[in-house]
Design a protein around this motif. Structure first.
Motif, PDB file in Angstrom:
ATOM      1  N   MET A   1       0.842  -1.243   0.194  1.00 52.95           N
ATOM      2  CA  MET A   1      -0.376   0.011   0.006  1.00 52.95           C
ATOM      3  C   MET A   1       0.686   1.412   0.160  1.00 52.95           C
ATOM      4  SD  MET A   1      -3.408  -0.460   2.280  1.00 52.95           S
ATOM      5  CE  MET A   1      -2.671  -0.904   4.097  1.00 52.95           C
ATOM      6  N   THR A   2       0.445   2.268  -0.716  1.00 46.96           N
ATOM      7  CA  THR A   2       1.002   3.523  -0.805  1.00 46.96           C
ATOM      8  C   THR A   2       0.453   3.838   0.485  1.00 46.96           C
ATOM      9  OG1 THR A   2      -0.789   4.805  -1.371  1.00 46.96           O
ATOM     10  CG2 THR A   2       0.672   4.059  -3.027  1.00 46.96           C
ATOM     11  N   ASP A   3       1.759   5.754   1.254  1.00 43.08           N
ATOM     12  CA  ASP A   3       1.373   5.762   2.608  1.00 43.08           C
ATOM     13  C   ASP A   3       0.316   6.581   2.698  1.00 43.08           C
ATOM     14  OD1 ASP A   3       4.562   5.083   2.829  1.00 43.08           O
ATOM     15  OD2 ASP A   3       5.018   7.052   2.414  1.00 43.08           O
ATOM     16  N   LYS A   4      -0.393   7.007   1.318  1.00 44.76           N
ATOM     17  CA  LYS A   4      -1.265   8.062   1.153  1.00 44.76           C
ATOM     18  C   LYS A   4      -3.425   6.450   2.137  1.00 44.76           C
ATOM     19  CE  LYS A   4      -1.094  11.586  -0.946  1.00 44.76           C
ATOM     20  NZ  LYS A   4      -1.034  12.830  -1.978  1.00 44.76           N
ATOM     21  N   ALA A   5      -2.604   5.479   1.632  1.00 37.50           N
ATOM     22  CA  ALA A   5      -3.697   4.818   1.456  1.00 37.50           C
ATOM     23  C   ALA A   5      -3.615   4.209   3.272  1.00 37.50           C
ATOM     24  CB  ALA A   5      -3.145   3.270   0.251  1.00 37.50           C
ATOM     25  N   ARG A   6      -2.395   3.773   3.289  1.00 38.10           N
ATOM     26  CA  ARG A   6      -2.155   2.796   5.115  1.00 38.10           C
ATOM     27  C   ARG A   6      -2.645   3.400   5.626  1.00 38.10           C
ATOM     28  NH1 ARG A   6       1.540  -0.731   5.946  1.00 38.10           N
ATOM     29  NH2 ARG A   6       2.684  -1.870   4.368  1.00 38.10           N
ATOM     30  N   HIS A   7      -2.494   5.418   5.370  1.00 37.05           N
ATOM     31  CA  HIS A   7      -2.799   6.463   6.695  1.00 37.05           C
ATOM     32  C   HIS A   7      -4.418   6.223   5.993  1.00 37.05           C
ATOM     33  CE1 HIS A   7      -3.207  10.102   8.758  1.00 37.05           C
ATOM     34  NE2 HIS A   7      -4.368  10.669   7.636  1.00 37.05           N
ATOM     35  N   ARG A   8      -5.387   6.261   5.030  1.00 33.65           N
ATOM     36  CA  ARG A   8      -6.435   6.042   4.978  1.00 33.65           C
ATOM     37  C   ARG A   8      -7.228   4.443   5.699  1.00 33.65           C
ATOM     38  NH1 ARG A   8     -11.709   8.052   4.692  1.00 33.65           N
ATOM     39  NH2 ARG A   8     -12.913   7.781   3.389  1.00 33.65           N
ATOM     40  N   TYR A   9      -7.079   3.584   5.489  1.00 34.68           N
ATOM     41  CA  TYR A   9      -7.263   2.524   5.878  1.00 34.68           C
ATOM     42  C   TYR A   9      -7.182   3.395   6.902  1.00 34.68           C
ATOM     43  CZ  TYR A   9      -7.189  -2.242   7.506  1.00 34.68           C
ATOM     44  OH  TYR A   9      -7.383  -3.679   8.420  1.00 34.68           O
ATOM     45  N   ALA A  10      -6.062   3.374   7.989  1.00 31.62           N
ATOM     46  CA  ALA A  10      -5.832   3.009   9.589  1.00 31.62           C
ATOM     47  C   ALA A  10      -6.722   4.238   9.768  1.00 31.62           C
ATOM     48  CB  ALA A  10      -4.229   4.255   9.930  1.00 31.62           C
ATOM     49  N   SER A  11      -7.818   5.225   9.187  1.00 34.11           N
ATOM     50  CA  SER A  11      -8.278   6.131   9.575  1.00 34.11           C
ATOM     51  C   SER A  11      -9.583   5.800   9.975  1.00 34.11           C
ATOM     52  CB  SER A  11      -8.287   7.484   8.130  1.00 34.11           C
ATOM     53  OG  SER A  11      -9.156   8.432   9.372  1.00 34.11           O
ATOM     54  N   LEU A  12     -10.282   4.571   9.193  1.00 31.83           N
ATOM     55  CA  LEU A  12     -11.516   3.893   7.930  1.00 31.83           C
ATOM     56  C   LEU A  12     -10.568   2.987  10.088  1.00 31.83           C
ATOM     57  CD1 LEU A  12     -11.639   3.293   4.774  1.00 31.83           C
ATOM     58  CD2 LEU A  12     -12.754   5.214   6.395  1.00 31.83           C
ATOM     59  N   TYR A  13      -9.806   2.120   9.914  1.00 30.26           N
ATOM     60  CA  TYR A  13      -9.685   1.338  10.687  1.00 30.26           C
ATOM     61  C   TYR A  13     -10.353   2.289  12.760  1.00 30.26           C
ATOM     62  CZ  TYR A  13      -8.755  -3.309  13.330  1.00 30.26           C
ATOM     63  OH  TYR A  13      -8.589  -4.378  14.041  1.00 30.26           O
ATOM     64  N   GLN A  14     -10.031   2.983  12.245  1.00 34.38           N
ATOM     65  CA  GLN A  14      -9.807   3.314  13.599  1.00 34.38           C
ATOM     66  C   GLN A  14     -11.614   3.899  14.373  1.00 34.38           C
ATOM     67  OE1 GLN A  14      -7.817   3.157  16.315  1.00 34.38           O
ATOM     68  NE2 GLN A  14      -6.387   2.177  15.179  1.00 34.38           N
ATOM     69  N   ARG A  15     -11.915   4.043  13.121  1.00 36.03           N
ATOM     70  CA  ARG A  15     -12.823   4.647  13.564  1.00 36.03           C
ATOM     71  C   ARG A  15     -14.614   4.231  12.365  1.00 36.03           C
ATOM     72  NH1 ARG A  15     -10.408   9.560  11.685  1.00 36.03           N
ATOM     73  NH2 ARG A  15     -12.071   9.038   9.758  1.00 36.03           N
ATOM     74  N   GLU A  16     -14.902   3.541  11.373  1.00 31.33           N
ATOM     75  CA  GLU A  16     -15.794   3.141  10.768  1.00 31.33           C
ATOM     76  C   GLU A  16     -16.334   1.898  10.786  1.00 31.33           C
ATOM     77  OE1 GLU A  16     -18.799   4.136   6.992  1.00 31.33           O
ATOM     78  OE2 GLU A  16     -17.029   5.350   7.330  1.00 31.33           O
TER      79      GLU A  16
ATOM     80  N   ILE B   1      -8.758   2.405  -1.978  1.00 33.07           N
ATOM     81  CA  ILE B   1      -9.835   2.181  -0.274  1.00 33.07           C
ATOM     82  C   ILE B   1     -10.699   2.564  -0.643  1.00 33.07           C
ATOM     83  CG2 ILE B   1      -8.990   2.373   2.031  1.00 33.07           C
ATOM     84  CD1 ILE B   1      -6.774   0.082   1.396  1.00 33.07           C
ATOM     85  N   ASP B   2     -10.503   3.659  -1.252  1.00 34.75           N
ATOM     86  CA  ASP B   2     -12.132   4.409  -0.911  1.00 34.75           C
ATOM     87  C   ASP B   2     -13.245   3.714  -1.878  1.00 34.75           C
ATOM     88  OD1 ASP B   2     -11.307   6.768   0.480  1.00 34.75           O
ATOM     89  OD2 ASP B   2     -10.822   7.470  -1.137  1.00 34.75           O
ATOM     90  N   ALA B   3     -12.731   3.003  -2.818  1.00 32.82           N
ATOM     91  CA  ALA B   3     -13.624   2.581  -3.783  1.00 32.82           C
ATOM     92  C   ALA B   3     -14.106   0.716  -2.812  1.00 32.82           C
ATOM     93  CB  ALA B   3     -13.181   1.905  -5.054  1.00 32.82           C
ATOM     94  N   ALA B   4     -13.007   0.762  -2.702  1.00 35.36           N
ATOM     95  CA  ALA B   4     -12.993  -0.307  -1.163  1.00 35.36           C
ATOM     96  C   ALA B   4     -14.171  -0.418  -0.134  1.00 35.36           C
ATOM     97  CB  ALA B   4     -12.415  -1.449  -0.967  1.00 35.36           C
ATOM     98  N   MET B   5     -14.046   0.910   0.232  1.00 35.74           N
ATOM     99  CA  MET B   5     -14.667   1.494   1.906  1.00 35.74           C
ATOM    100  C   MET B   5     -16.393   1.759   0.685  1.00 35.74           C
ATOM    101  SD  MET B   5     -14.663   1.910   4.890  1.00 35.74           S
ATOM    102  CE  MET B   5     -16.555   1.834   5.109  1.00 35.74           C
TER     103      MET B   5
END
Length: 283
Positions: free
Chosen positions: A160-175, A217-221
């Motif tokens: 995963m790119t750094d942006k993808a990791r950050h986005r996934y981590a943010s979603l994992y902690q919340r939604e 990540i956004d498409a999968a979400m």
């Protein structure tokens, strides 16, 4: 393929004998099972001593399939199985026992509500040129995935790119770990995070890349959100869940969720819909 039998899956994987002829084992352990009557799977899993439910759970986990049998000792190593099933809400609720809802069997499936967008008495046939173009694109994607395994390896590490990791981590902690207010619904959605990662991997591969980007990540979400609403809609009859948890969906799941997130939801394909991962790849 209907009436799934765990022993059949494993016999095909490691070889079997027909009369005097020995059928060799296959080396490609990928299998896509299409069960248009998923009720068959649920009915088999309800029978005493049936191992289908356990075998399907092992398929999700990716472990070797080794049933504890005395007369038919077969096993499948490194299986990669996908099961696509269709069932009505009433059948699902009638056949699934509460134990299946809570023991991790049902939540290994991505539940997606589907409905007709229009009524066609005489559906038009899809243009052959369009069918061939889609087939060529699928072949191109498969050729891309095979290109990295020419050395004989069966698996390739995706990153995963750094942006993808950050986005996934943010979603994992919340939604992705949000408490939806129902033990039953929460248990059915417990695997939202791994579902998202698997979908993101597929979207990345369709873009011919081994690296997951933030847009994947956004498409999968978007799919995970739709699946979340689908579960609530089916279990509550489309009322309470849609109002208290999923206001973005209104009174029922609908196909506008993905488009509202900025993705190309679907392209017209004959009388049905063809899904696309991101708006940048719509034609």
């Amino acid at each position: 393929m209907s009436c799934i039998n765990p022993s059949t899956l494993m016999a095909v994987s490691m070889g079997y004998q027909v009369g005097q002829q020995q059928v060799p084992a296959i080396t490609d352990k990928r299998l896509w099972v299409i069960e248009s009557e998923f009720a068959n799977v649920l009915q088999q899993s309800r029978r005493g001593g049936n191992t289908l439910s356990a075998a399907l759970r092992d398929c999700w986990d990716g472990v070797d399939l080794k049933p504890a049998t005395k007369t038919f000792r077969v096993h499948a190593s490194e299986p990669h199985v996908c099961l696509s099933g269709a069932i009505t809400p009433s059948e699902l609720l009638a056949l699934v026992r509460r134990r299946d809802l809570l023991n991790g069997f049902v939540n290994r499936f991505l539940m997606v509500w589907g409905e007709r967008t229009q009524v066609e008495a005489l559906p038009r046939r899809a243009p052959q040129a369009r069918v061939e173009a889609l087939a060529a694109e699928v072949v191109d994607i498969l050729d891309f995935t095979r290109s990295m395994s020419e050395d004989g390896g069966r698996t390739v590490l995706m990153t995963m790119t750094d942006k993808a990791r950050h986005r996934y981590a943010s979603l994992y902690q919340r939604e992705l770990n949000e408490d939806l207010g129902s033990t039953l619904i929460d248990s059915l959605l417990e695997r939202r995070a791994p579902m998202l990662l698997r979908l993101a991997m597929v979207f990345a591969l369709t873009d011919r890349t081994w690296q997951i980007e933030e847009e994947h990540i956004d498409a999968a979400m978007a799919w995970v959100r739709y699946a979340t609403d689908s579960v609530g809609f089916v279990l509550t009859g489309g009322q309470q869940f849609a109002i208290t948890v999923s206001g973005r969906m209104g009174s029922r799941p609908n196909l506008r969720l993905l488009s509202s997130q900025g993705f190309c939801v679907a392209q017209r394909f004959g009388g049905g819909l063809l899904w696309s991962s991101s708006a940048g790849h719509c034609r």
